[in-house]
Scaffold this motif. Structure first.
Motif, mmCIF file in Angstrom:
data_model
loop_
_atom_site.group_PDB
_atom_site.id
_atom_site.type_symbol
_atom_site.label_atom_id
_atom_site.label_comp_id
_atom_site.label_asym_id
_atom_site.label_seq_id
_atom_site.Cartn_x
_atom_site.Cartn_y
_atom_site.Cartn_z
ATOM 1 N N ALA A 76 53.110 -16.245 102.218
ATOM 2 C CA ALA A 76 53.204 -15.509 103.480
ATOM 3 C C ALA A 76 54.177 -14.339 103.348
ATOM 4 O O ALA A 76 53.900 -13.229 103.838
ATOM 5 C CB ALA A 76 53.649 -16.439 104.603
ATOM 6 N N ALA A 77 55.302 -14.571 102.672
ATOM 7 C CA ALA A 77 56.282 -13.497 102.454
ATOM 8 C C ALA A 77 55.706 -12.402 101.573
ATOM 9 O O ALA A 77 55.934 -11.206 101.819
ATOM 10 C CB ALA A 77 57.556 -14.065 101.838
ATOM 11 N N LEU A 78 54.949 -12.781 100.544
ATOM 12 C CA LEU A 78 54.321 -11.789 99.668
ATOM 13 C C LEU A 78 53.347 -10.915 100.450
ATOM 14 O O LEU A 78 53.308 -9.695 100.270
ATOM 15 C CB LEU A 78 53.587 -12.485 98.518
ATOM 16 N N TYR A 79 52.551 -11.548 101.315
ATOM 17 C CA TYR A 79 51.619 -10.755 102.108
ATOM 18 C C TYR A 79 52.352 -9.769 103.006
ATOM 19 O O TYR A 79 51.984 -8.595 103.091
ATOM 20 C CB TYR A 79 50.714 -11.640 102.965
ATOM 21 N N LEU A 80 53.384 -10.242 103.696
ATOM 22 C CA LEU A 80 54.134 -9.353 104.593
ATOM 23 C C LEU A 80 54.769 -8.204 103.830
ATOM 24 O O LEU A 80 54.814 -7.068 104.324
ATOM 25 C CB LEU A 80 55.200 -10.163 105.345
ATOM 26 N N LEU A 81 55.240 -8.480 102.605
ATOM 27 C CA LEU A 81 55.825 -7.420 101.782
ATOM 28 C C LEU A 81 54.778 -6.400 101.379
ATOM 29 O O LEU A 81 54.996 -5.184 101.492
ATOM 30 C CB LEU A 81 56.478 -8.034 100.547
ATOM 31 N N VAL A 82 53.630 -6.881 100.909
ATOM 32 C CA VAL A 82 52.547 -5.977 100.507
ATOM 33 C C VAL A 82 52.051 -5.170 101.702
ATOM 34 O O VAL A 82 51.801 -3.960 101.596
ATOM 35 C CB VAL A 82 51.397 -6.769 99.868
ATOM 36 N N ALA A 83 51.904 -5.831 102.844
ATOM 37 C CA ALA A 83 51.453 -5.138 104.050
ATOM 38 C C ALA A 83 52.452 -4.072 104.475
ATOM 39 O O ALA A 83 52.075 -2.971 104.901
ATOM 40 C CB ALA A 83 51.228 -6.135 105.178
ATOM 41 N N ARG A 84 53.721 -4.384 104.350
ATOM 42 C CA ARG A 84 54.773 -3.439 104.724
ATOM 43 C C ARG A 84 54.753 -2.203 103.822
ATOM 44 O O ARG A 84 54.894 -1.074 104.289
ATOM 45 C CB ARG A 84 56.130 -4.134 104.626
ATOM 46 N N LEU A 85 54.563 -2.427 102.528
ATOM 47 C CA LEU A 85 54.566 -1.324 101.570
ATOM 48 C C LEU A 85 53.230 -0.598 101.508
ATOM 49 O O LEU A 85 53.171 0.554 101.088
ATOM 50 C CB LEU A 85 54.920 -1.844 100.176
ATOM 51 N N GLY A 86 52.164 -1.290 101.923
ATOM 52 C CA GLY A 86 50.830 -0.727 101.796
ATOM 53 C C GLY A 86 50.308 -0.093 103.055
ATOM 54 O O GLY A 86 50.573 1.075 103.350
ATOM 55 N N TRP A 87 49.581 -0.878 103.867
ATOM 56 C CA TRP A 87 48.872 -0.289 104.999
ATOM 57 C C TRP A 87 49.690 -0.210 106.279
ATOM 58 O O TRP A 87 49.272 0.421 107.238
ATOM 59 C CB TRP A 87 47.585 -1.091 105.262
ATOM 60 N N ARG A 88 50.853 -0.862 106.346
ATOM 61 C CA ARG A 88 51.746 -0.735 107.497
ATOM 62 C C ARG A 88 51.024 -0.928 108.833
ATOM 63 O O ARG A 88 51.094 -0.090 109.733
ATOM 64 C CB ARG A 88 52.445 0.634 107.498
ATOM 65 N N GLY A 89 50.328 -2.041 108.971
ATOM 66 C CA GLY A 89 49.602 -2.329 110.198
ATOM 67 C C GLY A 89 50.532 -2.789 111.302
ATOM 68 O O GLY A 89 51.728 -3.032 111.085
ATOM 69 N N PRO A 90 50.004 -2.966 112.522
ATOM 70 C CA PRO A 90 50.821 -3.435 113.646
ATOM 71 C C PRO A 90 51.261 -4.879 113.430
ATOM 72 O O PRO A 90 50.675 -5.614 112.625
ATOM 73 C CB PRO A 90 49.865 -3.307 114.842
ATOM 74 N N PRO A 91 52.289 -5.330 114.158
ATOM 75 C CA PRO A 91 52.830 -6.681 113.958
ATOM 76 C C PRO A 91 51.803 -7.803 114.147
ATOM 77 O O PRO A 91 51.824 -8.787 113.413
ATOM 78 C CB PRO A 91 53.943 -6.774 115.008
#
Length: 307
Positions: A76-91
């Protein structure tokens, strides 16, 4: 192997029925949303109340569960990190994505797989209880705060069970369990009856959402979709194996149980949660479908290699 085949045959049969219902528009344009709400507001709370009322806190204390929890948190942490660095979607999208990557189908697929592959359903019960008592309430608390337009606070988390039927059912079942009271079977039977509809109705709702869906299509959401499925089907079981074998020194059936439970696909309840809160439904739908297809292969391979 037979457990994997049996579990997936049931899932795809019921999902196919839902697809045909949606394809023919049998329940009208709002059928999917109505069934998803029925699952979220009534059937799932009844199922969780009955399940937790018969469980004990001691059911959680297993080495395999510790491995599962660690692999879940890391993925779950890896996904949030990738999402943060990548597509930066809404919460809300990030929350649903984290669930897609880590929240496993421990009920209608985990139970038959545990029975036929692991030879003991008790291996999957702690996973189910962990997700019900900790993972789901936290995620639902975040989604509730997002849709309400307010920040996540201790007070809102404390009051969430009063607004969320799933948490209300879980809390009632847990109170019965820790009280030491053994309710008569007749008292729990209505909850069992209503709760037995939760899994098939969730699968029907998922199938009804599939007409027009293209989970393998390219486009802006393709990378996010495949990252989620890769984390769920490949990264989480590999992490579970490494943690179990080299961190805890597990071998034999306990090692197999830790890896198999971590390799289960995304639960259809993630789609129900996403639909109820109106957050990233296409991502949840496609993740459930793709991870379930991929897990049919990966679980068979794991059973052959470690079984």
């Amino acid at each position: 192997m037979s457990g994997v085949v049996t579990g997936f045959a049931v899932i795809w049969t019921v999902t196919l029925v839902g697809y045909l219902v949606g394809r023919t528009n049998l329940l009208g344009p709002h059928g999917t949303a109505v069934i998803a709400r029925l699952v979220f507001l009534i059937a799932t709370p009844a199922l969780l109340l009955g399940t937790l009322a018969r469980s004990t806190v001691a059911d959680l204390a297993t080495p395999a569960l510790a491995v599962f929890v660690l692999s879940t948190l890391i993925v779950a942490a890896l996904y949030l990190l990738v999402a943060r660095l990548g597509w930066r979607g809404p919460p809300g999208e990030a929350t649903v994505g984290a669930l897609c990557a880590s929240y496993v189908n421990a009920a209608n697929l985990g139970l038959p797989v545990a029975a036929y592959v692991l030879g003991d359903v008790s291996f999957v019960v702690p996973v189910l209880i962990f997700q019900v008592l900790l993972a789901a309430p936290l995620a639902l608390g975040v989604l509730d705060a997002i849709t309400a337009g307010r920040g996540l606070s201790v007070r809102r988390l404390a009051l969430l069970p009063a607004r969320n039927p799933i948490m209300l059912g879980s809390a009632a079942g847990l109170l019965i369990s820790v009280s030491g009271w053994d309710p008569p079977a007749e008292l729990l039977r209505p909850f069992d009856l209503v709760g037995s509809a939760a899994v098939p109705l969730a699968l029907l709702a998922l199938g009804m959402s599939l007409p027009g869906a293209r989970p393998l299509a390219g486009g802006s959401g393709a990378v996010q979709r495949f990252v989620v499925v890769g984390l769920k089907i490949v990264v989480q079981p590999v992490l579970a194996y490494a943690i179990a074998r080299f961190g805890f020194g597990l071998t034999g059936p306990v090692l197999l149980a830790a890896v198999v439970t971590s390799a289960l696909p995304t639960a259809q309840n993630v789609f129900v949660f996403a639909t109820h809160y109106g957050q990233a439904q296409p991502l949840a739908r496609d993740a459930v479908v793709l991870s379930t297809v991929a897990a049919a292969v990966s679980l068979a391979a794991i059973a052959a290699l470690l079984g």
